[in-house]
Enzyme design. Structure first.
Site, PDB file in Angstrom:
ATOM      1  N   ALA A 261      46.341  65.544  48.034  1.00 34.83           N
ATOM      2  CA  ALA A 261      45.395  65.674  49.149  1.00 34.83           C
ATOM      3  C   ALA A 261      44.281  66.657  48.815  1.00 34.83           C
ATOM      4  CB  ALA A 261      46.126  66.140  50.401  1.00 34.83           C
TER       5      ALA A 261
ATOM      6  N   ASP B 151      39.192  73.736  52.296  1.00 36.97           N
ATOM      7  CA  ASP B 151      39.475  75.164  52.082  1.00 36.97           C
ATOM      8  C   ASP B 151      39.033  76.001  53.279  1.00 36.97           C
ATOM      9  OD1 ASP B 151      40.641  75.092  49.479  1.00 36.97           O
ATOM     10  OD2 ASP B 151      38.668  74.494  48.731  1.00 36.97           O
TER      11      ASP B 151
ATOM     12  N   LYS C  20      44.917  77.484  38.297  1.00 35.72           N
ATOM     13  CA  LYS C  20      45.521  77.122  39.597  1.00 35.72           C
ATOM     14  C   LYS C  20      47.034  76.936  39.464  1.00 35.72           C
ATOM     15  CE  LYS C  20      41.483  75.147  41.764  1.00 35.72           C
ATOM     16  NZ  LYS C  20      40.713  73.983  42.152  1.00 35.72           N
TER      17      LYS C  20
ATOM     18  N   PHE D 170      47.083  69.045  42.105  1.00 36.52           N
ATOM     19  CA  PHE D 170      45.926  68.368  41.516  1.00 36.52           C
ATOM     20  C   PHE D 170      44.779  69.361  41.550  1.00 36.52           C
ATOM     21  CE2 PHE D 170      46.304  63.654  40.994  1.00 36.52           C
ATOM     22  CZ  PHE D 170      47.679  63.591  41.126  1.00 36.52           C
TER      23      PHE D 170
ATOM     24  N   ASN E 277      35.710  65.837  53.385  1.00 41.45           N
ATOM     25  CA  ASN E 277      35.300  65.652  51.987  1.00 41.45           C
ATOM     26  C   ASN E 277      35.416  64.181  51.604  1.00 41.45           C
ATOM     27  OD1 ASN E 277      38.061  65.188  50.816  1.00 41.45           O
ATOM     28  ND2 ASN E 277      38.381  67.236  51.671  1.00 41.45           N
TER      29      ASN E 277
ATOM     30  N   PRO F  97      45.091  77.429  55.637  1.00 39.47           N
ATOM     31  CA  PRO F  97      46.233  77.904  54.834  1.00 39.47           C
ATOM     32  C   PRO F  97      46.230  77.233  53.473  1.00 39.47           C
ATOM     33  CG  PRO F  97      46.955  76.325  56.500  1.00 39.47           C
ATOM     34  CD  PRO F  97      45.507  76.597  56.779  1.00 39.47           C
ATOM     35  N   ASP F  98      46.586  77.984  52.432  1.00 36.64           N
ATOM     36  CA  ASP F  98      46.789  77.345  51.133  1.00 36.64           C
ATOM     37  C   ASP F  98      48.192  76.740  51.179  1.00 36.64           C
ATOM     38  OD1 ASP F  98      47.588  76.798  48.420  1.00 36.64           O
ATOM     39  OD2 ASP F  98      45.774  77.879  47.813  1.00 36.64           O
TER      40      ASP F  98
ATOM     41  N   LYS G 273      30.841  68.958  73.009  1.00 41.07           N
ATOM     42  CA  LYS G 273      29.887  68.632  71.949  1.00 41.07           C
ATOM     43  C   LYS G 273      28.772  69.680  71.930  1.00 41.07           C
ATOM     44  CE  LYS G 273      26.743  65.137  70.277  1.00 41.07           C
ATOM     45  NZ  LYS G 273      26.006  63.904  70.545  1.00 41.07           N
TER      46      LYS G 273
HETATM   47  O1  PMT Z   1      41.596  60.377  47.449  1.00 41.84           O
HETATM   48  P1  PMT Z   1      40.777  59.818  46.302  1.00 41.84           P
HETATM   49  O2  PMT Z   1      39.425  59.331  46.768  1.00 41.84           O
HETATM   50  O3  PMT Z   1      41.532  58.819  45.509  1.00 41.84           O
HETATM   51  O4  PMT Z   1      40.466  61.044  45.338  1.00 41.84           O
HETATM   52  C1  PMT Z   1      41.515  61.642  44.613  1.00 41.84           C
HETATM   53  C2  PMT Z   1      41.307  63.142  44.460  1.00 41.84           C
HETATM   54  C3  PMT Z   1      40.077  63.401  43.605  1.00 41.84           C
HETATM   55  C4  PMT Z   1      41.133  63.808  45.827  1.00 41.84           C
HETATM   56  C5  PMT Z   1      42.608  63.689  43.780  1.00 41.84           C
HETATM   57  O5  PMT Z   1      42.802  63.065  42.558  1.00 41.84           O
HETATM   58  C6  PMT Z   1      42.528  65.194  43.574  1.00 41.84           C
HETATM   59  O6  PMT Z   1      42.007  65.674  42.591  1.00 41.84           O
HETATM   60  N1  PMT Z   1      43.086  65.965  44.533  1.00 41.84           N
HETATM   61  C7  PMT Z   1      43.030  67.423  44.607  1.00 41.84           C
HETATM   62  C8  PMT Z   1      41.900  67.843  45.491  1.00 41.84           C
HETATM   63  C9  PMT Z   1      41.822  69.343  45.707  1.00 41.84           C
HETATM   64  O7  PMT Z   1      41.842  69.765  46.829  1.00 41.84           O
HETATM   65  O8  PMT Z   1      41.772  70.060  44.632  1.00 41.84           O
HETATM   66  P2  PMT Z   1      41.652  71.693  44.633  1.00 41.84           P
HETATM   67  O9  PMT Z   1      41.379  72.010  43.224  1.00 41.84           O
HETATM   68  O10 PMT Z   1      40.698  72.134  45.667  1.00 41.84           O
HETATM   69  O11 PMT Z   1      43.095  72.183  45.053  1.00 41.84           O
HETATM   70  C10 PMT Z   1      44.141  72.417  44.112  1.00 41.84           C
HETATM   71  C11 PMT Z   1      45.475  72.033  44.717  1.00 41.84           C
HETATM   72  O12 PMT Z   1      45.746  72.877  45.849  1.00 41.84           O
HETATM   73  C12 PMT Z   1      45.527  70.603  45.213  1.00 41.84           C
HETATM   74  O13 PMT Z   1      46.774  70.044  44.879  1.00 41.84           O
HETATM   75  C13 PMT Z   1      45.371  70.745  46.725  1.00 41.84           C
HETATM   76  O14 PMT Z   1      46.065  69.697  47.424  1.00 41.84           O
HETATM   77  C14 PMT Z   1      46.015  72.089  46.987  1.00 41.84           C
HETATM   78  N2  PMT Z   1      45.460  72.810  48.157  1.00 41.84           N
HETATM   79  C15 PMT Z   1      44.124  73.019  48.268  1.00 41.84           C
HETATM   80  C16 PMT Z   1      43.627  73.705  49.358  1.00 41.84           C
HETATM   81  C17 PMT Z   1      44.529  74.190  50.325  1.00 41.84           C
HETATM   82  N3  PMT Z   1      44.095  74.851  51.400  1.00 41.84           N
HETATM   83  N4  PMT Z   1      45.857  73.984  50.172  1.00 41.84           N
HETATM   84  C18 PMT Z   1      46.337  73.325  49.100  1.00 41.84           C
HETATM   85  O15 PMT Z   1      47.553  73.162  48.968  1.00 41.84           O
END
Ligand code: PMT
Length: 416
Positions: free
Chosen positions: A276, A280, A346, A332, A210, A312-313, A290
């Protein structure tokens, strides 16, 4: 307002080739909000012009202890009127004189008279840096609370050798200066920041990824470390330098690797900021070779169908641990629409203490090295809105908003 807003910096230049970088450093310090005065040794004046430094700093530059040209350049006044002294470049000679309490020119007398913290940026040829006398002088000054050293970088030096001794670039010096001046109210806090994307390999060449660059997470790691927290940065594949003050960096590639790293760090953690952008989904199967566009006969193959599996979440997995209540979890939420509603959902779904609702997919916020906009929502429903700001400043504001809760955790850890 920049990282060093309204701070008065005295920049001292020793006589090394890196002095030629001083005008750029002065300009960047001023961009960061500082007022900068410059004092240089006579040897430094051979490498950079006084006039350039006067033009970029907007103040007369001192280089002569005995000069009566400008009554304002008095070493005791310069020392008293600054919040921080930065020595860049700090040559072997300058470090040696300071260590031994010698003061025979305007620069060394100013440092001698200053009661402020001193940030020392050694820059010299590798062999000089390796000299046991120089190392002994550095070790002695390091043992005194007043002096903070910024590690010299490794690179091609003016003498033609590649090795340690290079003066760090201005952004690194500015980060270090801001860290020296920051309140250390988070000392004792063990924090982890995850940053950047994860990459889920399809084959040895391709991956699912991403747009995350890691900028937001690295800035938060820097802001936490500046306030005294012990920070471990768990980074996906990004091309960013580890911020000044970060204690440890663990580089990972996939969501599985990130979960493994965070699980290992979990027992000694008080606070996790999960910036991070974890993928997903990952390919259900990773091809060891390849995947070719042509089949065995050389004809175009049908485009492959990629079967996906959930990663994994990570936050949910960590939040399910029996000792979860010990750790403050900040998520985030990257969303393109209904940002706050999705973020709140969330927060509940992942059992978080707080979440930063982050608008993505627009030029003024989200992914990339630029600015960010967001709303920090706490579990109790209170929230803090952050106006558009460069990510470095956004991170400072976010950590400031979290600080009352984090200082509580830091105190708990200190007494444990
Ligand atoms: O890195 P930059 O270019 O500076 O950009 C910053 C950012 C936009 C990436 C950052 O500010 C941000 O918003 N990060 C969250 C990205 C994200 O994955 O969001 P989400 O809404 O999909 O996930 C919600 C939360 O679950 C996040 O804290 C994520 O880290 C966490 N997560 C998501 C998927 C997963 N499998 N496991 C997780 O723990």
């Amino acid at each position: 307002m920049g990282l060093l807003a309204t701070r008065r910096i005295l920049l001292g230049l020793g006589g090394g080739i890196a002095a030629y970088k001083a005008p750029e450093l002065v300009r960047r310090l001023r961009d960061a909000g500082a007022e900068v005065r410059v004092v240089m040794s006579a040897a430094a004046a051979r490498f950079v012009s006084k006039l350039s430094l006067e033009v970029v700093s907007g103040f007369p530059v001192g280089d002569d202890l005995w000069s009566t040209d400008d009554a304002r350049i008095v070493h005791t006044d310069l020392a008293r009127d600054s919040d921080l002294v930065i020595l860049a470049p700090a040559t072997a000679d300058l470090i040696g004189k300071i260590r031994h309490g010698l003061a025979d020119d305007l620069l060394t007398t100013t440092v001698m008279a200053a009661k402020t913290p001193v940030l020392v940026c050694p820059a010299m040829n590798t062999e000089m840096l390796d000299n046991p006398l120089v190392q002994d002088n550095i070790a002695h000054l390091r043992s005194l609370a007043r002096y903070t050293f910024l590690e010299p970088g490794v690179g091609l030096l003016a003498c033609g050798i590649t090795g340690p001794g290079r003066q760090p670039d201005p952004p690194e010096i500015i980060e270090a200066a801001a860290a020296v001046l920051a309140d250390k109210d988070l000392r004792g806090l063990a924090a982890i920041v995850s940053a950047g994307p994860t990459r889920e390999p399809i084959d040895p060449v391709r991956f699912i990824g991403n747009h995350s660059t890691g900028t937001m997470g690295f800035a938060i790691a820097r802001a936490l470390a500046a306030r005294g927290a012990t920070v471990t940065l768990v980074a996906g594949p990004v091309s960013l330098r580890t911020p000044v003050g970060v204690a440890r960096r663990v580089d990972v590639e996939t969501a599985d690797e990130m979960l493994a790293a965070l699980t290992e760090l979990w027992p000694s953690t008080d606070f996790l900021a999960m910036t991070a952008a974890v993928a997903d989904y990952r390919p259900a199967q990773r091809s060891q070779e390849k995947i070719k566009k042509t089949d065995a006969s050389g004809d175009s193959a049908m485009p492959p169908t990629l079967a996906l599996a959930r990663t994994p979440d990570i936050l949910k997995t960590l939040a399910a641990r029996p000792d979860r209540s010990r750790v403050m979890l900040l998520g985030f939420a990257a969303e393109t629409h209904d940002v706050i509603d999705y973020a709140k959902a969330k927060l509940v779904d992942k059992d978080l203490d707080a979440i930063l609702a982050n608008r993505v997919g627009v030029p003024e916020s989200g992914f990339g090295p630029g600015d960010n906009i967001g709303t920090l929502v706490f579990r109790d429903g209170t929230f803090v809105e952050f106006a558009r700001a460069p990510k470095e400043l956004f991170a400072d504001a976010l950590v400031a908003a979290l600080a009352p809760r984090l200082t509580h955790l830091a105190r708990r850890s200190a007494h444990a």
